[in-house]
Design an enzyme around this catalytic site. Structure first.
Site, mmCIF file in Angstrom:
data_model
loop_
_atom_site.group_PDB
_atom_site.id
_atom_site.type_symbol
_atom_site.label_atom_id
_atom_site.label_comp_id
_atom_site.label_asym_id
_atom_site.label_seq_id
_atom_site.Cartn_x
_atom_site.Cartn_y
_atom_site.Cartn_z
ATOM 1 N N TYR A 179 37.149 66.621 61.256
ATOM 2 C CA TYR A 179 37.935 67.329 62.279
ATOM 3 C C TYR A 179 38.483 66.343 63.307
ATOM 4 O O TYR A 179 39.668 66.353 63.630
ATOM 5 C CB TYR A 179 37.060 68.397 62.954
ATOM 6 C CG TYR A 179 37.809 69.283 63.928
ATOM 7 C CD1 TYR A 179 38.550 70.380 63.484
ATOM 8 C CD2 TYR A 179 37.788 69.023 65.301
ATOM 9 C CE1 TYR A 179 39.237 71.189 64.384
ATOM 10 C CE2 TYR A 179 38.469 69.830 66.192
ATOM 11 C CZ TYR A 179 39.194 70.913 65.735
ATOM 12 O OH TYR A 179 39.880 71.721 66.632
ATOM 13 N N LYS A 183 42.443 65.399 64.085
ATOM 14 C CA LYS A 183 43.077 65.688 65.375
ATOM 15 C C LYS A 183 43.648 64.402 66.000
ATOM 16 O O LYS A 183 44.692 64.441 66.645
ATOM 17 C CB LYS A 183 42.094 66.390 66.317
ATOM 18 C CG LYS A 183 41.731 67.810 65.833
ATOM 19 C CD LYS A 183 42.971 68.693 65.680
ATOM 20 C CE LYS A 183 42.655 70.110 65.286
ATOM 21 N NZ LYS A 183 43.829 70.984 65.185
HETATM 22 N N1 LIG Z 1 38.947 77.037 69.903
HETATM 23 C C1 LIG Z 1 38.805 75.799 70.371
HETATM 24 O O1 LIG Z 1 37.875 75.496 71.151
HETATM 25 C C2 LIG Z 1 39.806 74.725 70.002
HETATM 26 C C3 LIG Z 1 39.732 73.495 70.679
HETATM 27 C C4 LIG Z 1 40.638 72.502 70.355
HETATM 28 C C5 LIG Z 1 41.605 72.718 69.395
HETATM 29 N N2 LIG Z 1 41.653 73.913 68.741
HETATM 30 C C6 LIG Z 1 42.689 74.074 67.727
HETATM 31 O O2 LIG Z 1 43.470 75.219 68.030
HETATM 32 C C7 LIG Z 1 43.994 75.775 66.820
HETATM 33 C C8 LIG Z 1 43.682 77.262 66.759
HETATM 34 O O3 LIG Z 1 42.267 77.417 66.712
HETATM 35 P P1 LIG Z 1 41.505 78.766 67.108
HETATM 36 O O4 LIG Z 1 40.376 78.398 67.964
HETATM 37 O O5 LIG Z 1 42.475 79.787 67.552
HETATM 38 O O6 LIG Z 1 40.886 79.136 65.670
HETATM 39 P P2 LIG Z 1 40.812 80.516 64.878
HETATM 40 O O7 LIG Z 1 39.834 80.279 63.802
HETATM 41 O O8 LIG Z 1 40.572 81.650 65.816
HETATM 42 O O9 LIG Z 1 42.281 80.674 64.282
HETATM 43 C C9 LIG Z 1 42.792 79.793 63.315
HETATM 44 C C10 LIG Z 1 43.744 80.567 62.404
HETATM 45 O O10 LIG Z 1 44.261 79.647 61.441
HETATM 46 C C11 LIG Z 1 44.308 80.326 60.201
HETATM 47 N N3 LIG Z 1 44.276 79.369 59.091
HETATM 48 C C12 LIG Z 1 43.231 78.602 58.686
HETATM 49 N N4 LIG Z 1 43.565 77.895 57.607
HETATM 50 C C13 LIG Z 1 44.845 78.227 57.306
HETATM 51 C C14 LIG Z 1 45.743 77.829 56.273
HETATM 52 N N5 LIG Z 1 45.375 76.962 55.317
HETATM 53 N N6 LIG Z 1 46.980 78.353 56.274
HETATM 54 C C15 LIG Z 1 47.364 79.240 57.210
HETATM 55 N N7 LIG Z 1 46.553 79.676 58.196
HETATM 56 C C16 LIG Z 1 45.303 79.164 58.245
HETATM 57 C C17 LIG Z 1 43.063 81.216 60.195
HETATM 58 O O11 LIG Z 1 43.162 82.255 59.236
HETATM 59 C C18 LIG Z 1 43.052 81.704 61.627
HETATM 60 O O12 LIG Z 1 43.766 82.905 61.772
HETATM 61 C C19 LIG Z 1 43.367 74.963 65.671
HETATM 62 O O13 LIG Z 1 44.268 73.975 65.260
HETATM 63 C C20 LIG Z 1 42.153 74.321 66.326
HETATM 64 O O14 LIG Z 1 41.770 73.147 65.695
HETATM 65 C C21 LIG Z 1 40.786 74.929 69.026
#
Ligand SMILES: NC(=O)c1ccc[n+]([C@@H]2O[C@H](COP(=O)([O-])OP(=O)(O)OC[C@H]3O[C@@H](n4cnc5c(N)ncnc54)[C@H](O)[C@@H]3O)[C@@H](O)[C@H]2O)c1
Length: 275
Positions: A179, A183
């Site tokens: 991960y 990133k």
């Molecule tokens: N939540 C956190 O603390 C956090 C922190 C830093 C970065 N992020 C980043 O933010 C973004 C959103 O994360 P989130 O927390 O909303 O996660 P989440 O799990 O709530 O949502 C992620 C979505 O991506 C979809 N997804 C996964 N694989 C996929 C694929 N191959 N094709 C199409 N869709 C796909 C999932 O079905 C889901 O709906 C991600 O890139 C994550 O790495 C999140």
């Protein structure tokens, strides 16, 4: 927030992507294309946003936001090319791309024991998926007519792409080999691609959320507990962020108010990386 055009958002069925879909619709975007592997949840988000729009527009005859949904796996190059091109032809153009689809995983024992299949899956979704969407969208954006920002006639914009980094795009966190690597790579992809097209009015930036309350972080009670302890001691604001707070950063990077910003990585992390 100056996002009157058409947005395409991946990962729109959950968490931050879902919050972004709502934010663009609420801020007056003409249309949103929502992409995710989870078709059922995607359809539910569409219904939810339509309900909110209807509620807001009761009695008025305002402009409607066109909503298109696409069940798509961002790791499938052909699907991505097809869907991005279909959304562009339905809308007539694509103004904002939000590359929010992503997955996270901890490797028990750390880098020495990370499984190849786990590494590959995370790279495929977080990095290659982001690249596929960026590439398909940039080819369309570079050919479309630029639009003037609605704010004080600022310079033209052909398109704006927002990729998802993370605090783990600039620092390491234990047991997060794949991960963290993806990133960091997304920020590299953002920087090099932004330089390719800065002169053409195509802006490409990354948003880097800190610990944010979404299914990614809250669905596993053990992960959530460990995170809450970490948040209490390592995040200066001593709380997690909400998906809406991240979506506000995305709106800023996507729209005309960031007209002089490209190749940047915007930390929205309660101060985590500033210490
Ligand atoms: N939540 C956190 O603390 C956090 C922190 C830093 C970065 N992020 C980043 O933010 C973004 C959103 O994360 P989130 O927390 O909303 O996660 P989440 O799990 O709530 O949502 C992620 C979505 O991506 C979809 N997804 C996964 N694989 C996929 C694929 N191959 N094709 C199409 N869709 C796909 C999932 O079905 C889901 O709906 C991600 O890139 C994550 O790495 C999140």
């Amino acid at each position: 927030m100056d996002v009157p055009g058409f947005a395409l958002i991946t990962g729109a069925a959950s968490g931050i992507g879902r919050a972004c879909a709502k934010a663009f619709a609420n801020e007056g975007s003409a249309g949103i294309a929502l992409l995710d592997v989870n078709h059922e949840a995607l359809a539910a988000v569409k219904t939810e946003i339509e309900g909110e729009i209807n509620e807001r527009q009761k009695g008025s005859r305002g402009k409607l936001c066109q909503i298109e949904i696409y069940p798509v796996d961002v790791t499938d190059e052909d699907q991505v090319n097809k869907v991005v091109s279909d959304a562009a032809s339905k809308f007539g153009r694509l103004d904002y791309i939000v590359n929010a689809a992503g997955i996270a995983m901890k490797h028990e024992g750390g880098a020495a024991f990370a499984k190849t299949a786990d590494w590959q899956r995370i790279v495929d979704v977080n990095l290659t998926g982001t690249f596929f969407v960026l590439r398909a969208a940039a080819q369309i954006m570079l050919k479309q007519e630029p639009i003037l920002s609605s704010i004080d006639g600022r310079p033209i914009q052909r398109g704006s792409i927002v990729n998802f980094g993370s605090i783990q795009g600039v620092v390491g966190i234990t047991l997060s080999t794949a991960y963290t690597a993806t990133k960091h790579a997304v920020i590299g992809l953002t920087r090099t691609a932004s330089e390719d097209y800065a002169k053409d009015g195509l802006r490409i930036n990354a948003i880097c959320p800190g610990y944010t309350e979404t299914p990614m972080t809250t669905k596993n009670p053990q992960v959530l507990k460990a995170m809450e302890e970490r948040v209490a001691t390592a995040v200066p604001m001593q709380r997690m962020g909400s998906p809406k707070e991240i979506a506000d950063g995305v709106l800023y990077l996507a729209g005309g108010r960031s007209s002089f910003v490209t190749g940047s990585a915007l930390m929205v992390d309660g101060g985590y990386t500033s210490r």
